[in-house]
Motif scaffolding. Structure first.
Motif, PDB file in Angstrom:
ATOM      1  N   ILE A 110       9.485  -3.613  -2.115  1.00 28.36           N
ATOM      2  CA  ILE A 110       8.250  -3.638  -1.339  1.00 28.36           C
ATOM      3  C   ILE A 110       7.106  -3.107  -2.197  1.00 28.36           C
ATOM      4  CG2 ILE A 110       7.106  -2.868   0.769  1.00 28.36           C
ATOM      5  CD1 ILE A 110       9.913  -2.376   1.949  1.00 28.36           C
ATOM      6  N   ASP A 111       6.079  -3.930  -2.351  1.00 29.14           N
ATOM      7  CA  ASP A 111       4.893  -3.544  -3.113  1.00 29.14           C
ATOM      8  C   ASP A 111       3.719  -3.315  -2.169  1.00 29.14           C
ATOM      9  OD1 ASP A 111       5.763  -3.670  -5.878  1.00 29.14           O
ATOM     10  OD2 ASP A 111       5.984  -5.823  -5.565  1.00 29.14           O
ATOM     11  N   PRO A 112       3.244  -2.074  -2.026  1.00 28.46           N
ATOM     12  CA  PRO A 112       2.053  -1.808  -1.215  1.00 28.46           C
ATOM     13  C   PRO A 112       0.794  -2.046  -2.043  1.00 28.46           C
ATOM     14  CG  PRO A 112       3.072   0.264  -1.911  1.00 28.46           C
ATOM     15  CD  PRO A 112       3.857  -0.846  -2.545  1.00 28.46           C
ATOM     16  N   VAL A 113      -0.051  -2.934  -1.571  1.00 27.87           N
ATOM     17  CA  VAL A 113      -1.227  -3.371  -2.321  1.00 27.87           C
ATOM     18  C   VAL A 113      -2.497  -2.827  -1.653  1.00 27.87           C
ATOM     19  CG1 VAL A 113      -2.513  -5.346  -3.201  1.00 27.87           C
ATOM     20  CG2 VAL A 113      -0.010  -5.474  -2.999  1.00 27.87           C
ATOM     21  N   THR A 114      -3.338  -2.184  -2.433  1.00 26.03           N
ATOM     22  CA  THR A 114      -4.599  -1.648  -1.925  1.00 26.03           C
ATOM     23  C   THR A 114      -5.538  -2.782  -1.542  1.00 26.03           C
ATOM     24  OG1 THR A 114      -4.386   0.314  -3.309  1.00 26.03           O
ATOM     25  CG2 THR A 114      -6.588  -0.217  -2.512  1.00 26.03           C
ATOM     26  N   VAL A 115      -6.144  -2.677  -0.352  1.00 24.33           N
ATOM     27  CA  VAL A 115      -7.051  -3.715   0.142  1.00 24.33           C
ATOM     28  C   VAL A 115      -8.316  -3.085   0.708  1.00 24.33           C
ATOM     29  CG1 VAL A 115      -5.175  -5.331   0.685  1.00 24.33           C
ATOM     30  CG2 VAL A 115      -5.968  -3.711   2.430  1.00 24.33           C
ATOM     31  N   PRO A 116      -9.427  -3.837   0.716  1.00 26.38           N
ATOM     32  CA  PRO A 116     -10.667  -3.335   1.327  1.00 26.38           C
ATOM     33  C   PRO A 116     -10.646  -3.545   2.838  1.00 26.38           C
ATOM     34  CG  PRO A 116     -11.053  -5.470   0.300  1.00 26.38           C
ATOM     35  CD  PRO A 116      -9.629  -5.122   0.023  1.00 26.38           C
ATOM     36  N   HIS A 117     -10.572  -2.452   3.577  1.00 25.98           N
ATOM     37  CA  HIS A 117     -10.588  -2.498   5.036  1.00 25.98           C
ATOM     38  C   HIS A 117     -11.066  -1.143   5.523  1.00 25.98           C
ATOM     39  CE1 HIS A 117      -9.689  -4.103   8.938  1.00 25.98           C
ATOM     40  NE2 HIS A 117      -8.780  -3.181   9.223  1.00 25.98           N
ATOM     41  N   ASP A 118     -11.652  -1.085   6.694  1.00 19.81           N
ATOM     42  CA  ASP A 118     -12.265   0.160   7.154  1.00 19.81           C
ATOM     43  C   ASP A 118     -11.236   1.076   7.828  1.00 19.81           C
ATOM     44  OD1 ASP A 118     -11.943  -1.439   9.368  1.00 19.81           O
ATOM     45  OD2 ASP A 118     -13.940  -1.080  10.198  1.00 19.81           O
ATOM     46  N   ALA A 119     -10.260   1.480   7.035  1.00 19.05           N
ATOM     47  CA  ALA A 119      -9.242   2.426   7.465  1.00 19.05           C
ATOM     48  C   ALA A 119      -9.123   3.491   6.384  1.00 19.05           C
ATOM     49  CB  ALA A 119      -7.918   1.713   7.699  1.00 19.05           C
ATOM     50  N   ARG A 120      -8.286   4.529   6.624  1.00 19.69           N
ATOM     51  CA  ARG A 120      -8.265   5.702   5.741  1.00 19.69           C
ATOM     52  C   ARG A 120      -7.658   5.388   4.366  1.00 19.69           C
ATOM     53  NH1 ARG A 120      -8.556  11.280   6.996  1.00 19.69           N
ATOM     54  NH2 ARG A 120      -8.643  12.394   5.014  1.00 19.69           N
ATOM     55  N   GLU A 121      -6.523   4.753   4.326  1.00 15.38           N
ATOM     56  CA  GLU A 121      -5.887   4.365   3.057  1.00 15.38           C
ATOM     57  C   GLU A 121      -5.008   3.140   3.310  1.00 15.38           C
ATOM     58  OE1 GLU A 121      -3.697   6.561  -0.741  1.00 15.38           O
ATOM     59  OE2 GLU A 121      -3.352   7.330   1.290  1.00 15.38           O
ATOM     60  N   PRO A 122      -5.639   2.001   3.607  1.00 22.81           N
ATOM     61  CA  PRO A 122      -4.889   0.812   4.025  1.00 22.81           C
ATOM     62  C   PRO A 122      -4.194   0.116   2.862  1.00 22.81           C
ATOM     63  CG  PRO A 122      -7.196   0.261   3.827  1.00 22.81           C
ATOM     64  CD  PRO A 122      -7.093   1.746   3.561  1.00 22.81           C
ATOM     65  N   VAL A 123      -3.078  -0.510   3.178  1.00 23.76           N
ATOM     66  CA  VAL A 123      -2.383  -1.357   2.223  1.00 23.76           C
ATOM     67  C   VAL A 123      -1.890  -2.604   2.955  1.00 23.76           C
ATOM     68  CG1 VAL A 123      -1.628   0.459   0.623  1.00 23.76           C
ATOM     69  CG2 VAL A 123      -0.195  -0.118   2.602  1.00 23.76           C
ATOM     70  N   GLN A 124      -1.640  -3.646   2.188  1.00 24.19           N
ATOM     71  CA  GLN A 124      -0.886  -4.798   2.655  1.00 24.19           C
ATOM     72  C   GLN A 124       0.313  -4.920   1.717  1.00 24.19           C
ATOM     73  OE1 GLN A 124      -1.639  -6.840   5.503  1.00 24.19           O
ATOM     74  NE2 GLN A 124      -2.936  -5.062   5.909  1.00 24.19           N
ATOM     75  N   TYR A 125       1.227  -5.862   1.994  1.00 25.94           N
ATOM     76  CA  TYR A 125       2.516  -5.805   1.312  1.00 25.94           C
ATOM     77  C   TYR A 125       2.965  -7.144   0.731  1.00 25.94           C
ATOM     78  CZ  TYR A 125       3.157  -1.230   3.474  1.00 25.94           C
ATOM     79  OH  TYR A 125       3.015   0.080   3.852  1.00 25.94           O
ATOM     80  N   VAL A 126       3.661  -7.039  -0.405  1.00 30.35           N
ATOM     81  CA  VAL A 126       4.439  -8.142  -0.947  1.00 30.35           C
ATOM     82  C   VAL A 126       5.901  -7.705  -0.915  1.00 30.35           C
ATOM     83  CG1 VAL A 126       4.945  -9.593  -2.940  1.00 30.35           C
ATOM     84  CG2 VAL A 126       2.566  -8.960  -2.433  1.00 30.35           C
ATOM     85  N   PHE A 127       6.738  -8.529  -0.305  1.00 28.57           N
ATOM     86  CA  PHE A 127       8.169  -8.260  -0.196  1.00 28.57           C
ATOM     87  C   PHE A 127       8.925  -9.224  -1.107  1.00 28.57           C
ATOM     88  CE2 PHE A 127       6.187  -6.965   3.719  1.00 28.57           C
ATOM     89  CZ  PHE A 127       6.818  -5.773   4.043  1.00 28.57           C
ATOM     90  N   GLU A 128       9.942  -8.701  -1.770  1.00 29.17           N
ATOM     91  CA  GLU A 128      10.708  -9.534  -2.698  1.00 29.17           C
ATOM     92  C   GLU A 128      12.195  -9.265  -2.533  1.00 29.17           C
ATOM     93  OE1 GLU A 128      10.830 -10.693  -7.461  1.00 29.17           O
ATOM     94  OE2 GLU A 128       9.211  -9.438  -6.644  1.00 29.17           O
ATOM     95  N   SER A 129      12.959 -10.335  -2.425  1.00 32.75           N
ATOM     96  CA  SER A 129      14.413 -10.225  -2.356  1.00 32.75           C
ATOM     97  C   SER A 129      15.022 -11.582  -2.668  1.00 32.75           C
ATOM     98  CB  SER A 129      14.856  -9.768  -0.960  1.00 32.75           C
ATOM     99  OG  SER A 129      16.261  -9.579  -0.916  1.00 32.75           O
TER     100      SER A 129
END
Length: 260
Positions: A110-129
């Motif tokens: 699981i890779d948590p990716v930093t994104v621009p959004h109006d939250a405290r420390e938001p991330v979105q994800y890339v999953f690999e398997s």
């Protein structure tokens, strides 16, 4: 690897991702009873979920997290900023993650990716398997070069098509909220998402799910019409997530490299 949506939109969001060994829930914006009913509809036994992985602290992603994690004794993975802002103190099994640092849950990377959004420390994800890559990319105001690179080459995407620009402009929101939704720390419009897919190309995408549609500023048919030209030879490769029904399980084919 496969994935499904319990529901996606202004009133709540939750996504399941399953590999050969792991089953994780991304966010839970539904009350516990509602979330459990949605899992049952997808054939999921809640006690089989290995972890809950959070993107950020907004209510449509957070609402059921605490009650669900407590009841199921489920570990919760989230950034320090999300933990502080979400007020999840008292929960056991909190795992603080660092944006841009991969972590594993069983055989699921699981890779948590930093994104621009109006939250405290938001991330979105890339999953690999198993050689397959799934990108979950919602709640993002605009696509940075970093986000473009990190999500390029995915085999499937849950991609935000939050609002139609005309509907947002003419809709009932006050001007300040319109600026927030359509701004660089808000949400992707249909046009932004389609432009992103055009730049990436869609030939190698097994599945695209349009997600996080605004109840007031978009319509499923508008999202569908926006995506259709990119998949005119095979419209089975895209779907629009529903607020009530989500999206049924989507299975990714194993790549040749993974099979060798």
């Amino acid at each position: 690897m496969r994935f499904a949506s319990l529901g996606s939109g202004s009133k709540g969001n939750a996504t399941l991702v399953q590999s050969d060994e792991a089953l994780v829930l991304i966010d839970c914006g539904f009350g516990m009873r509602d979330a459990l009913a949605r899992m049952e509809r997808l054939g999921v036994t809640p006690s089989d979920i290995d972890a809950l992985v959070m993107t950020h602290e907004h209510g449509d992603h957070l609402r059921g997290v605490k009650s669900l994690a407590k009841r199921l004794k489920m570990p919760v993975y989230l950034t320090a900023g999300t933990w502080i802002a979400s007020r999840l103190g008292g929960l056991e099994g909190i795992h603080l993650i660092t944006p841009e640092q991969r972590f594993d849950i069983k055989d699921l990377a699981i890779d948590p990716v930093t994104v621009p959004h109006d939250a405290r420390e938001p991330v979105q994800y890339v999953f690999e398997s198993g050689g397959s890559r799934l990108g979950v990319l919602t709640d993002i105001g605009y696509v940075t070069e970093h986000v473009f690179r990190r999500f390029a080459g995915c085999d499937a995407l849950m991609l935000e098509l939050n609002h139609d620009r005309m509907m947002l402009a003419e809709g009932p929101y006050p001007p300040s909220l319109k600026r927030r939704v359509g701004g660089r720390w808000g949400h992707l419009s249909n046009c932004q998402a389609i432009e992103l897919l055009k730049q990436w190309g869609t030939d190698n995408l097994q599945q695209v799910v349009a997600a996080h549609l605004s109840e007031k500023n978009n319509l499923p048919e508008r999202a569908y019409e926006a995506l259709s030209p990119l998949f005119e030879h095979d419209k089975r490769r895209f779907r629009v997530a529903d607020q009530s029904l989500g999206v049924e399980w989507q299975t990714l084919e194993r790549t040749m490299a993974a099979a060798l």
